[in-house]
Scaffold this motif. Structure first.
Motif, PDB file in Angstrom:
ATOM      1  N   PHE A  45      90.670  76.108  88.271  1.00  0.00           N
ATOM      2  CA  PHE A  45      91.211  75.150  89.050  1.00  0.00           C
ATOM      3  C   PHE A  45      90.519  74.987  90.507  1.00  0.00           C
ATOM      4  O   PHE A  45      89.879  75.893  90.724  1.00  0.00           O
ATOM      5  CB  PHE A  45      92.646  75.222  89.321  1.00  0.00           C
ATOM      6  N   LEU A  46      90.469  73.865  91.145  1.00  0.00           N
ATOM      7  CA  LEU A  46      90.098  73.809  92.542  1.00  0.00           C
ATOM      8  C   LEU A  46      91.036  73.728  93.707  1.00  0.00           C
ATOM      9  O   LEU A  46      92.359  73.352  93.427  1.00  0.00           O
ATOM     10  CB  LEU A  46      89.554  72.455  92.683  1.00  0.00           C
ATOM     11  N   LYS A 113     103.057  72.110  85.081  1.00  0.00           N
ATOM     12  CA  LYS A 113     102.709  72.585  83.620  1.00  0.00           C
ATOM     13  C   LYS A 113     103.671  72.098  82.598  1.00  0.00           C
ATOM     14  O   LYS A 113     103.246  71.385  81.531  1.00  0.00           O
ATOM     15  CB  LYS A 113     102.837  74.292  83.479  1.00  0.00           C
ATOM     16  N   LYS A 116     102.485  68.806  81.800  1.00  0.00           N
ATOM     17  CA  LYS A 116     101.012  68.787  81.424  1.00  0.00           C
ATOM     18  C   LYS A 116     100.231  68.200  82.570  1.00  0.00           C
ATOM     19  O   LYS A 116      99.153  67.569  82.230  1.00  0.00           O
ATOM     20  CB  LYS A 116     100.696  68.362  80.352  1.00  0.00           C
ATOM     21  N   LEU A 117     100.733  68.347  83.810  1.00  0.00           N
ATOM     22  CA  LEU A 117      99.913  67.761  84.794  1.00  0.00           C
ATOM     23  C   LEU A 117      99.048  68.883  85.697  1.00  0.00           C
ATOM     24  O   LEU A 117      99.337  69.937  85.570  1.00  0.00           O
ATOM     25  CB  LEU A 117     100.818  67.098  86.032  1.00  0.00           C
ATOM     26  N   PRO A 118      98.140  68.457  86.643  1.00  0.00           N
ATOM     27  CA  PRO A 118      97.208  69.460  87.400  1.00  0.00           C
ATOM     28  C   PRO A 118      97.961  70.245  88.422  1.00  0.00           C
ATOM     29  O   PRO A 118      98.980  69.647  88.632  1.00  0.00           O
ATOM     30  CB  PRO A 118      96.442  68.184  88.201  1.00  0.00           C
ATOM     31  N   TRP A 119      97.645  71.114  88.730  1.00  0.00           N
ATOM     32  CA  TRP A 119      98.186  72.295  89.619  1.00  0.00           C
ATOM     33  C   TRP A 119      98.142  72.020  91.118  1.00  0.00           C
ATOM     34  O   TRP A 119      98.275  73.007  91.793  1.00  0.00           O
ATOM     35  CB  TRP A 119      98.073  73.676  89.108  1.00  0.00           C
ATOM     36  N   THR A 120      97.517  70.751  91.394  1.00  0.00           N
ATOM     37  CA  THR A 120      96.944  70.713  92.742  1.00  0.00           C
ATOM     38  C   THR A 120      97.987  70.759  93.828  1.00  0.00           C
ATOM     39  O   THR A 120      97.952  71.758  94.802  1.00  0.00           O
ATOM     40  CB  THR A 120      96.411  69.272  92.864  1.00  0.00           C
ATOM     41  N   LEU A 121      99.260  70.505  93.785  1.00  0.00           N
ATOM     42  CA  LEU A 121     100.227  70.569  94.742  1.00  0.00           C
ATOM     43  C   LEU A 121     100.888  72.000  94.770  1.00  0.00           C
ATOM     44  O   LEU A 121     101.063  72.368  95.873  1.00  0.00           O
ATOM     45  CB  LEU A 121     101.423  69.565  94.468  1.00  0.00           C
ATOM     46  N   GLY A 124      97.052  73.859  96.112  1.00  0.00           N
ATOM     47  CA  GLY A 124      95.967  73.567  97.020  1.00  0.00           C
ATOM     48  C   GLY A 124      96.666  73.271  98.413  1.00  0.00           C
ATOM     49  O   GLY A 124      95.818  72.720  99.351  1.00  0.00           O
TER      50      GLY A 124
ATOM     51  N   THR B 120      90.211  70.276  85.570  1.00  0.00           N
ATOM     52  CA  THR B 120      89.109  70.582  86.545  1.00  0.00           C
ATOM     53  C   THR B 120      87.730  70.385  85.549  1.00  0.00           C
ATOM     54  O   THR B 120      87.031  69.507  85.910  1.00  0.00           O
ATOM     55  CB  THR B 120      88.915  72.137  86.933  1.00  0.00           C
ATOM     56  N   PHE B 180      98.308  68.269 102.345  1.00  0.00           N
ATOM     57  CA  PHE B 180      96.893  68.728 102.755  1.00  0.00           C
ATOM     58  C   PHE B 180      96.649  67.829 103.990  1.00  0.00           C
ATOM     59  O   PHE B 180      96.806  66.883 104.154  1.00  0.00           O
ATOM     60  CB  PHE B 180      96.106  68.113 101.660  1.00  0.00           C
TER      61      PHE B 180
END
Ligand SMILES: [Mg+2]
Ligand SMILES: [Mg+2]
Ligand SMILES: [Mg+2]
Lengths: 224, 224
Positions: A45-46, A113, A116-121, A124, B120, B180
């Motif tokens: 992940f970023l 999770k 099934k969404l990105p972990w950005t929040l 990051g 990603t 952010f």
């Protein structure tokens, strides 16, 4: 691009770097402790560079988070740009290292999770990447045999060694660079050993790489 | 930081920007076409700035991808840094716009979603963010009523209007900036209208923002 950022050097990666690529579940014991399978290939992940927090700073637990976890990790700082780098050449692209915490809003991550969404929040937010000073490559002749430890309020919580990585640094660099051009100042977070757990506002986190470097942060609640 | 990047200006965001924050499912018709619920709050993923591809370039379909999708999106370029920005002040932080494609390895994304993993590899590979030149803010007096269209091999595939966004630009800026810090040169991708679909090596993608700007890219298979 050279003209744009004339003073860039890998040692100033916190100011100049453009991406942080973080590998998940790269130590068997940590994958197991969160109930996850051992991955057959690395996943990533970023984290944005706005998440960097320099040594001595205050880690802010996000407003919606009640379960903020620490993960101590060895960071690899890229010195020489590259794409589709072979494992054999990978270490030539390394300028040095840094000790990092991959701070994780575990409860937010679990909710993402489930959807099934990105972990950005969860991964990051500002202050989610506490980071040491740059460590030149020459100070760590073998990055695959380095102890890394973490204490909360002086109690030891994580005490691992980079020799237990599932995918080693050349494998990570080669795999990542098939998809992503690596640039000077990029940081690769190589995963955390077991022992992760929560911190509360007021806690003090200390972490170190053997006796090479140590870092210290306090935890606070994000102001409303 | 000023000393580090003396020539930075929002108009040069492709060279100087440090993050790309992309919102998912921000048009009802697009959420529906992929079988997803309408979100009650926005969700985001990151694309690295190494994914930028300037107008006229070649989009490379990743080696493991057999279902590369286009998503035409309005990009918002941040001009003034900020944190916890109110909706009322949000547009003060906008320097301008850009037209972007959020290229997506849909098959890789589906596999990652099944495993509840970050997107990603599906969203951030090199060339996954084809991008127009900078459009100054003054050229788009109302960013919430702009047509955006996309053609593949001269056939129209997407033809939407930013008035159909679920979360508008001030709402996105305010929501994101709770977590952010937004920096000069950051890009926010505001989601895609319906009509997304696959492209094959050899295809030509053209896209535009009404008659303000248009872009053109060709698709190729990533060399082995
Ligand atoms: Mg981690
Ligand atoms: Mg992500
Ligand atoms: Mg999109």
């Amino acid at each position: 691009v050279g003209a744009v950022r004339p003073e860039m050097s890998a040692a100033r990666f916190v100011e100049t770097g453009r991406k942080i690529l973080a590998v998940g579940r790269n130590y068997r014991a940590h994958a197991a402790e969160l109930g996850n399978a051992i991955p057959s290939e690395p996943f990533f992940f970023l984290k944005p560079t706005s998440s960097y927090l320099k040594n001595g700073g205050v880690i802010e637990r996000p407003a919606q988070c009640c379960d903020l976890h620490f993960e101590v990790e060895l960071g690899v700082v890229i010195g020489k740009p590259g794409k589709r780098i072979s494992e054999a050449n990978a270490l030539d692209h390394v300028a040095g290292y840094a000790l990092a915490l991959d701070m994780t809003a575990r409860d937010i991550q679990e909710k993402l999770k489930e959807k099934k969404l990105p972990w950005t929040l969860a991964k990051g937010f500002d202050t989610s990447c506490p980071i040491s000073d740059f460590i030149p490559k020459s100070a760590i002749p073998n990055p695959h045999d380095v102890g890394l430890w973490l204490k909360v309020n002086s109690q030891i919580k994580q005490n691992g060694n980079t020799k237990d990585m599932i995918f080693n640094i050349p494998q990570l660099i080669s795999f990542l660079s098939q998809s992503f051009t690596l640039e000077e100042g990029d940081l690769i977070l190589t995963g955390t050993p077991s022992g992760v757990g929560p911190v509360q506002p007021g806690d003090v986190i200390e972490a170190g790489l053997t006796d090479l470097i140590d870092i210290r942060f306090t935890v606070a609640q994000q102001p409303e």
